[in-house]
Design a protein around this motif. Structure first.
Motif, mmCIF file in Angstrom:
data_model
loop_
_atom_site.group_PDB
_atom_site.id
_atom_site.type_symbol
_atom_site.label_atom_id
_atom_site.label_comp_id
_atom_site.label_asym_id
_atom_site.label_seq_id
_atom_site.Cartn_x
_atom_site.Cartn_y
_atom_site.Cartn_z
ATOM 1 N N PRO A 1 -6.880 7.979 2.723
ATOM 2 C CA PRO A 1 -8.149 7.253 2.856
ATOM 3 C C PRO A 1 -9.291 8.253 3.038
ATOM 4 C CG PRO A 1 -6.490 6.338 4.333
ATOM 5 C CD PRO A 1 -5.933 7.628 3.807
ATOM 6 N N MET A 2 -10.423 7.928 2.480
ATOM 7 C CA MET A 2 -11.584 8.825 2.596
ATOM 8 C C MET A 2 -12.845 8.006 2.854
ATOM 9 S SD MET A 2 -10.968 11.698 -0.352
ATOM 10 C CE MET A 2 -10.947 10.583 -1.725
ATOM 11 N N ARG A 3 -13.741 8.634 3.618
ATOM 12 C CA ARG A 3 -15.019 7.980 3.890
ATOM 13 C C ARG A 3 -16.140 8.895 3.416
ATOM 14 N NH1 ARG A 3 -19.169 5.994 5.531
ATOM 15 N NH2 ARG A 3 -19.320 3.946 6.516
ATOM 16 N N ARG A 4 -17.183 8.295 2.858
ATOM 17 C CA ARG A 4 -18.298 9.130 2.412
ATOM 18 C C ARG A 4 -19.088 9.611 3.629
ATOM 19 N NH1 ARG A 4 -20.857 6.704 -1.850
ATOM 20 N NH2 ARG A 4 -22.475 8.281 -1.799
ATOM 21 N N THR A 5 -19.649 10.812 3.536
ATOM 22 C CA THR A 5 -20.514 11.317 4.606
ATOM 23 C C THR A 5 -21.971 11.322 4.161
ATOM 24 O OG1 THR A 5 -20.097 13.570 3.840
ATOM 25 C CG2 THR A 5 -18.736 12.751 5.655
ATOM 26 N N ASN A 6 -22.188 11.259 2.863
ATOM 27 C CA ASN A 6 -23.557 11.217 2.341
ATOM 28 C C ASN A 6 -23.991 9.760 2.201
ATOM 29 O OD1 ASN A 6 -25.935 11.356 0.941
ATOM 30 N ND2 ASN A 6 -25.104 12.387 -0.869
ATOM 31 N N PRO A 7 -24.938 9.308 2.991
ATOM 32 C CA PRO A 7 -25.324 7.891 2.920
ATOM 33 C C PRO A 7 -26.048 7.544 1.625
ATOM 34 C CG PRO A 7 -26.757 9.089 4.444
ATOM 35 C CD PRO A 7 -25.701 10.051 4.007
ATOM 36 N N LYS A 8 -26.565 8.529 0.947
ATOM 37 C CA LYS A 8 -27.319 8.258 -0.277
ATOM 38 C C LYS A 8 -26.344 8.016 -1.421
ATOM 39 C CE LYS A 8 -31.254 9.968 -2.860
ATOM 40 N NZ LYS A 8 -31.981 11.154 -3.271
ATOM 41 N N SER B 1 -8.135 8.459 8.810
ATOM 42 C CA SER B 1 -6.814 7.819 8.948
ATOM 43 C C SER B 1 -6.901 6.372 8.458
ATOM 44 C CB SER B 1 -6.377 7.833 10.418
ATOM 45 O OG SER B 1 -7.219 6.963 11.167
ATOM 46 N N TRP B 2 -5.750 5.805 8.209
ATOM 47 C CA TRP B 2 -5.721 4.388 7.839
ATOM 48 C C TRP B 2 -6.290 3.529 8.968
ATOM 49 C CZ3 TRP B 2 -5.278 1.585 3.602
ATOM 50 C CH2 TRP B 2 -4.714 2.168 2.462
ATOM 51 N N THR B 3 -5.988 3.929 10.205
ATOM 52 C CA THR B 3 -6.496 3.139 11.334
ATOM 53 C C THR B 3 -8.019 3.126 11.331
ATOM 54 O OG1 THR B 3 -4.546 3.737 12.588
ATOM 55 C CG2 THR B 3 -6.422 2.886 13.846
ATOM 56 N N ASP C 1 -18.047 3.301 -0.086
ATOM 57 C CA ASP C 1 -18.088 3.812 1.281
ATOM 58 C C ASP C 1 -16.726 4.311 1.738
ATOM 59 O OD1 ASP C 1 -20.921 3.069 2.510
ATOM 60 O OD2 ASP C 1 -20.311 1.485 1.125
ATOM 61 N N ILE C 2 -15.697 3.512 1.442
ATOM 62 C CA ILE C 2 -14.345 3.943 1.822
ATOM 63 C C ILE C 2 -13.422 3.797 0.610
ATOM 64 C CG2 ILE C 2 -12.308 3.372 3.210
ATOM 65 C CD1 ILE C 2 -14.126 2.759 5.521
ATOM 66 N N ILE C 3 -12.724 4.884 0.312
ATOM 67 C CA ILE C 3 -11.719 4.867 -0.756
ATOM 68 C C ILE C 3 -10.343 4.728 -0.098
ATOM 69 C CG2 ILE C 3 -10.547 6.288 -2.499
ATOM 70 C CD1 ILE C 3 -13.182 5.698 -3.607
ATOM 71 N N LEU C 4 -9.555 3.783 -0.623
ATOM 72 C CA LEU C 4 -8.194 3.620 -0.120
ATOM 73 C C LEU C 4 -7.215 4.067 -1.208
ATOM 74 C CD1 LEU C 4 -8.579 0.138 1.607
ATOM 75 C CD2 LEU C 4 -8.635 2.410 2.671
ATOM 76 N N PRO C 5 -6.244 4.891 -0.863
ATOM 77 C CA PRO C 5 -5.320 5.431 -1.870
ATOM 78 C C PRO C 5 -4.272 4.389 -2.258
ATOM 79 C CG PRO C 5 -4.724 6.255 0.295
ATOM 80 C CD PRO C 5 -5.939 5.393 0.500
ATOM 81 N N ASP C 6 -4.340 3.946 -3.482
ATOM 82 C CA ASP C 6 -3.427 2.890 -3.929
ATOM 83 C C ASP C 6 -2.122 3.499 -4.434
ATOM 84 O OD1 ASP C 6 -2.660 0.290 -4.435
ATOM 85 O OD2 ASP C 6 -3.537 0.241 -6.439
ATOM 86 N N CYS C 7 -1.091 2.673 -4.452
ATOM 87 C CA CYS C 7 0.165 3.059 -5.081
ATOM 88 C C CYS C 7 0.057 2.844 -6.589
ATOM 89 C CB CYS C 7 1.312 2.206 -4.534
ATOM 90 S SG CYS C 7 1.782 2.642 -2.860
ATOM 91 N N SER C 8 0.728 3.663 -7.353
ATOM 92 C CA SER C 8 0.775 3.425 -8.796
ATOM 93 C C SER C 8 1.785 2.320 -9.086
ATOM 94 C CB SER C 8 1.182 4.693 -9.539
ATOM 95 O OG SER C 8 2.599 4.836 -9.509
ATOM 96 N N LEU D 1 9.594 4.636 -6.917
ATOM 97 C CA LEU D 1 9.272 5.867 -6.197
ATOM 98 C C LEU D 1 8.536 5.506 -4.915
ATOM 99 C CD1 LEU D 1 8.000 8.035 -9.182
ATOM 100 C CD2 LEU D 1 10.084 8.437 -7.857
ATOM 101 N N PRO D 2 8.634 6.355 -3.902
ATOM 102 C CA PRO D 2 7.913 6.064 -2.650
ATOM 103 C C PRO D 2 6.453 6.444 -2.781
ATOM 104 C CG PRO D 2 9.061 8.141 -2.470
ATOM 105 C CD PRO D 2 9.413 7.597 -3.827
ATOM 106 N N PRO D 3 5.610 5.955 -1.859
ATOM 107 C CA PRO D 3 4.221 6.405 -1.851
ATOM 108 C C PRO D 3 4.157 7.903 -1.587
ATOM 109 C CG PRO D 3 4.539 4.503 -0.420
ATOM 110 C CD PRO D 3 5.895 4.979 -0.811
ATOM 111 N N ASP D 4 3.120 8.529 -2.091
ATOM 112 C CA ASP D 4 2.905 9.954 -1.871
ATOM 113 C C ASP D 4 1.731 10.088 -0.897
ATOM 114 O OD1 ASP D 4 3.011 12.658 -2.074
ATOM 115 O OD2 ASP D 4 2.119 12.782 -4.067
ATOM 116 N N GLY D 5 1.843 11.027 0.015
ATOM 117 C CA GLY D 5 0.788 11.147 1.013
ATOM 118 C C GLY D 5 0.709 9.869 1.821
ATOM 119 N N GLU D 6 -0.485 9.295 1.914
ATOM 120 C CA GLU D 6 -0.646 8.062 2.686
ATOM 121 C C GLU D 6 -0.959 6.871 1.785
ATOM 122 O OE1 GLU D 6 -3.341 8.616 5.923
ATOM 123 O OE2 GLU D 6 -2.303 10.380 6.655
ATOM 124 N N GLN D 7 -0.506 6.937 0.557
ATOM 125 C CA GLN D 7 -0.765 5.821 -0.344
ATOM 126 C C GLN D 7 -0.089 4.542 0.167
ATOM 127 O OE1 GLN D 7 0.969 7.793 -3.654
ATOM 128 N NE2 GLN D 7 -0.928 8.798 -4.278
#
Lengths: 867, 130
Positions: free
Chosen positions: A77-84, A97-99, A547-554, A587-593
């Motif tokens: 999961p990732m969050r943007r830091t640039n509000p623009k 984190s996912w939490t 704003d927030i990207i969530l890592p999806d499973c393929s 296949l299992p998720p990779d990383g925190e997907q």
């Protein structure tokens, strides 16, 4: 072949086996076998046991392994830091984190749901068909009606699916490849490229060509279908209705060929039409009247044997002059003479006459055939259309006109004719589940038995002052809407007093910036959202607004219990087998997907509407006791899938059974495939219902300063020009259009290295096709860099490919390339971003079904330096 | 042209499709003075009406349509407009379940039983594309 038993993700020593699942490189969703060795998928093939593909798999499908293992996949999961936010703003991604991610998303959702749930827009890609139910269920439970499929629908569905639904009770149409002898394709590639049931249709079409089926492809470009056709008929971009209506005219008025008994029994051709263009109705019952030739009087259609219904004649009923709908159609067609057709479409008059004659002759009107012991009507001709024909301002009439060819000769859902994809299912022989049959609706016209959503094509709902952001509750023929992103969206919302604005978006996998129209309009729309969360495999151009990207499973890491349902979508039409495959994680998720469907369940728990979500799943999946989800119980997606499968196929066939077997199948019956003679429904060859819809929309819209062009709401199809046809600007002498590339899906697959390599080897995938003679006249050379500029000044840059295989006025762009995101380094800088030439406003869409007009009049000029 | 469509096919020569599932007949409590119903509203309906659950007592012989009418009176036009169209027909995207089974026709009768009859109503997304 070793099929795995239940497959733990910890690989056993020297593990080597094949797992049945479903592809997701396009929405065709073909059945696959994944070859897993010691925990790694090393190969993907088609599953020969499945009716969906029958073991065939296209280049995209076999390359899926490279999408899955791409090192550029999002893993955390990732969050943007640039509000623009902006097209070229770096979001400044920070891993969270996912939490953290779910806490923030849940808080936003909780607030917007308490404020007004309609402010949430749920948005998905059509590439993954399996995303439909989890996202629809989530949106329904949350309480928002605002759902979108990005460019899907606006480019390919609002016309094709609407009319396939009205006329064939299905999402799409296809020739009955097993029996068809003469197929004419208008801007369609069924059986020759991607699309619904693509690999199945490829096999069927190839077999049909070997058998001797003549195939005529009408298209500005001689590409994947035309290259294999008996004949390519190049036409001016966007003039499909002109050619089809010209052919109808020749058949009816020059040759006098039509299937009278079919028109009497299965269409509204005998219904009497008054001077107001509406049905003449019985004063008490309000039933449409027909002229009963036996009694010499007008009577309700359901009181008269079909054989006694007049198709032609001038009558008077209660002092009102009237004529049967077929009579009106026949007279209407006279204006589409072969010479007029030639002037409009560029197809020579002699060709128009020949095609019409061949189609009429090959139809063998009146013939029958015995299939599996059942005697059935036999009409071995089919006219089909898809995105190319309907992707215009004249979307409805283009498709309607093409399909009229079938109905005039009775070649609709009978042996050899034009088939809907599985409009009738009698259900599984043991449970009777997944059973649906078209029914007769208002005025005896057909209502689909199965549909992708609840916006049935007929009868259309009553127009009303819109409450949905897409305005489909006003423009009721439209399914998916451009108004969520259009340049005039705010103006429209203000005009119609839409009492709220979108604030939050949940996006699943769509790259809106590239998949709808010009990037500036979409970017402006996205920048207005207060919060966007997106499930993604890769960072895209749209990620810059997220704003927030969530890592999806393929798809190789995901579960779906209904990868090919509804059957009207991507199960092959024609005889064969019903087939219900699943998708299972190999296949299992990779990383925190994490799989998006599970995340949506957790979000419902966190926001506090799990009971609503359970109720929504019950409704979407038609779960009945004892398999219904109860209360706010926290079911996993596996448990929900297990319940759906048991609900449909019995307690012994739950998820574990399907994981072992991959699919269930049973034989289709002739009366399911060739259902039309068995179901007492009619279809409209005269769209009487369209006129009052137009009038009602105008009554709401015009007092608010919104003009409805009512010529698009006439009951009979016409040729109405695109904006591009009306452009007389000097130097703008090409019609730009894009076409589906066989090695790419929308804007998704350019990041796949194998497909990128194939595309680079293909001289057309990343170039702009131009007619060789026309290029020479202007001094253009093969490979030359050029600017392509729209009438309104939008420009894209590309490299020319000179070819004889394109209409002299056409300029063809493959797929939707031209990525610029760093998140997809393989895709970056390859090909041309055609959509950037498209305007996105009411003027550039069908005023009826709000499908975007996808052709643009353009000027081509040399680029100063090679792109 | 000389062979009629409606004469080509012998509908009796093919197997009839399995009958559609019907609402199972409940065990009727004949001593009951009325029908106890609990209506659960989900999604937009709950949000619009600010209620998730409504309990009603209906006379014997009541129809599903009566439940909708009572809810319309209590919850207002905002509820009715979402559930039924101008002619009183249930909107297609409104799904209604009685005791867990789908009901399309609002004229479906309700029966007195020893327990509350559960009625679930939810609005689904009308639109799809692709």
């Amino acid at each position: 072949m070793n099929m795995f038993s239940p497959h733990p993700f910890k690989p056993a020593a020297q593990e080597d086996g094949w797992l049945p699942s479903s592809c997701a490189l396009c929405y065709g969703t073909c059945s696959i076998l994944a070859h897993r060795v010691d925990g790694t998928v090393i190969k993907i093939e088609g599953n020969p046991d499945s009716a969906v593909g029958k073991g065939r798999l296209c280049g995209k499908g076999v390359s899926g392994i490279m999408t899955h293992y791409d090192p550029n996949r999002v893993r955390y999961p990732m969050r943007r830091t640039n509000p623009k936010k902006g097209l070229y703003e770096d979001p400044g991604w920070k891993r969270i984190s996912w939490t953290e991610a779910l806490d923030e998303i849940a808080e936003v959702l909780r607030k917007v749901r308490a404020d007004d749930p309609r402010k949430l827009v749920v948005q998905r890609t059509t590439t993954v068909t399996a995303s439909r139910v989890p996202l629809h269920a989530f949106a329904s439970a949350f309480g928002t009606p605002n759902f979108s499929v990005s460019g899907g629908g606006q480019h390919c569905g609002n016309g094709a699916h609407l009319i396939s639904g009205i006329m064939h009770a299905s999402w799409s149409i296809v020739p009955d490849f097993e029996y068809c002898n003469y197929a004419i394709f208008f801007g369609a590639s069924k059986g020759h490229s991607a699309g619904h049931a693509s690999c199945s249709n490829m096999g069927k079409a190839a077999d049909a060509r070997v058998r001797g089926m003549k195939m005529v492809v009408v298209d500005p470009l001689c590409n994947f279908a035309a290259a294999k056709a008996t004949e390519w008929v190049p036409l001016r971009v966007g003039t499909d209705a002109a050619l089809a209506l010209g052919m109808c005219n020749v058949m009816v008025n020059e040759l006098g060929v039509y299937d009278g008994p079919y028109l009497q029994a299965k269409t509204n051709a005998p219904y009497l039409i008054g001077p107001d263009k509406l049905y003449v109705r019985h004063p008490q019952s309000k039933m449409p009247l027909v002229w009963d030739r036996r009694s010499g009087s007008a009577r309700p259609y359901n009181d008269v044997p079909a054989a006694d219904m007049a198709l032609e004649g001038e009558f008077t009923v209660d002092r009102v002059p009237c004529r049967p709908a077929f009579h009106c159609l026949r007279e209407h067609l006279r204006k589409f003479s072969p010479d007029w057709t030639e002037n409009t479409s560029g197809v020579p008059a002699a060709t128009v006459r020949r095609l019409a004659s061949e189609f009429a002759t090959e139809a063998r009107i009146g013939s029958t055939i015995v299939v599996d012991g059942v005697t059935l009507p036999y009409r071995p001709v089919a006219a089909i259309a898809f995105r190319g024909a309907q992707g215009h301002k004249n979307s409805v009439y283009n498709f309607y006109a093409v399909d009229l060819l079938n109905h005039l000769v009775g070649a609709a859902d009978v042996v050899g004719g034009c088939l809907g994809f599985n409009p009738t299912s009698h259900g599984h022989p043991e449970t009777g589940k997944v059973r649906y049959i078209p029914t007769a609706g208002p005025d005896g016209l057909m209502v689909v038995g199965s549909w992708m959503g609840y916006h049935y094509p007929y009868p259309p709902p009553e127009p009303r002052l819109p409450k949905n952001l897409g305005l489909q509750d006003l423009l009721v023929i439209g399914m998916t809407s451009p108004f969520l992103d259009s340049a005039d969206r705010e103006e429209m919302w203000e005009k119609f007093d839409v009492p709220y604005r979108p604030e939050v978006m949940i996006n699943f996998g769509a790259n809106l910036v590239m998949s709808i129209a010009n990037k500036d309009a979409v970017a402006e729309s996205l920048s207005k959202y207060k919060f966007i969360v997106s499930f993604d495999l890769f960072l895209t151009e749209t990620s810059n607004f997220v704003d927030i990207i969530l890592p999806d499973c393929s798809y190789l890491q995901s579960l779906d219990a209904r990868s090919n349902f509804p059957f009207i979508f991507s199960l092959p039409g024609g005889l064969g087998e019903w087939c219900w495959p699943i998708r299972q994680p190999v296949l299992p998720p990779d990383g925190e997907q994490r799989q998006f469907a599970e995340v949506l369940l957790e979000l419902a728990d966190r926001v506090g509407f799990r009971a609503d979500l359970n109720a929504a799943y019950n409704a979407w999946l038609n779960l009945e006791p004892p398999y219904r989800l109860t209360g706010d119980t926290r079911y996993s997606y596996e448990e929900i899938s297990d319940r759906e499968l048991k609900n449909n196929f019995g307690a012994e066939r739950g998820l574990e059974w399907f994981k072992q077997n991959g699919l269930i199948k049973w034989k289709k019956k002739p009366e399911e495939v060739y259902w039309r003679p068995f179901v007492d429904v009619r279809v409209p060859i005269y769209w009487e219902f369209l006129k009052p819809i137009g009038d009602k929309i105008a009554a709401i819209a015009e007092p608010r300063g919104f003009k409805i062009p009512l010529e698009y709401y006439d009951p009979l199809p016409d040729f109405l020009p695109c904006r591009s046809h009306c452009c007389n600007k000097k130097g703008f002498d090409f019609y730009g259009f894009y076409y589906r590339d066989v090695v790419h899906t929308n804007s998704f697959t350019m990041e796949n290295p194998w497909l990128d390599e194939a595309a680079r080897l293909d001289p057309f995938s990343y170039t702009i096709a131009i007619n060789r003679t026309e290029a020479a006249k202007r001094g253009f050379t093969d490979g030359q860099g050029v600017w392509v500029e729209s009438e309104s000044g939008r420009k894209v840059k590309g490299r020319l490919k000179l070819t004889e295989c394109i209409h002299p006025e056409g300029l063809g762009f493959a797929a939707m390339c031209g990525h610029w995101t760093d998140g997809q380094p393989v895709a970056k800088g390859k090909g041309v971003f055609y959509n950037d030439l498209l305007e996105l406003d009411f003027e550039h869409m069908s005023p009826v079904n709000i499908n975007l007009d996808l052709c643009v009049k353009v000027r081509v000029t040399p680029a100063e330096e090679s792109p | 042209m000389n062979i009629r469509w409606d004469a080509v096919v012998d509908s009796t020569a093919v197997e009839s499709p399995r009958a559609p599932p019907v609402l199972p007949q409940p065990i009727v409590d004949r001593n009951s003075a009325g029908i106890s119903v609990r209506v659960r509203l989900f999604g937009a309906l709950a949000a619009l009406s600010c209620q998730q659950s409504v309990e009603l007592m209906l006379p014997v012989g009541a129809l599903v349509a009566d439940v909708i009418a009572i809810l319309g009176e209590r919850l207002g036009e905002i509820f009715s407009a979402q559930v039924v169209d101008a002619s009183g027909v249930k909107r297609r995207y409104c799904r209604l379940f009685v005791a867990g089974y789908p009901v399309e026709n609002l004229q479906t009768p309700l029966y007195p039983t020893s327990d509350l009859t559960e009625i679930d109503i939810i609005l689904l997304i009308a639109l799809e594309g692709g």
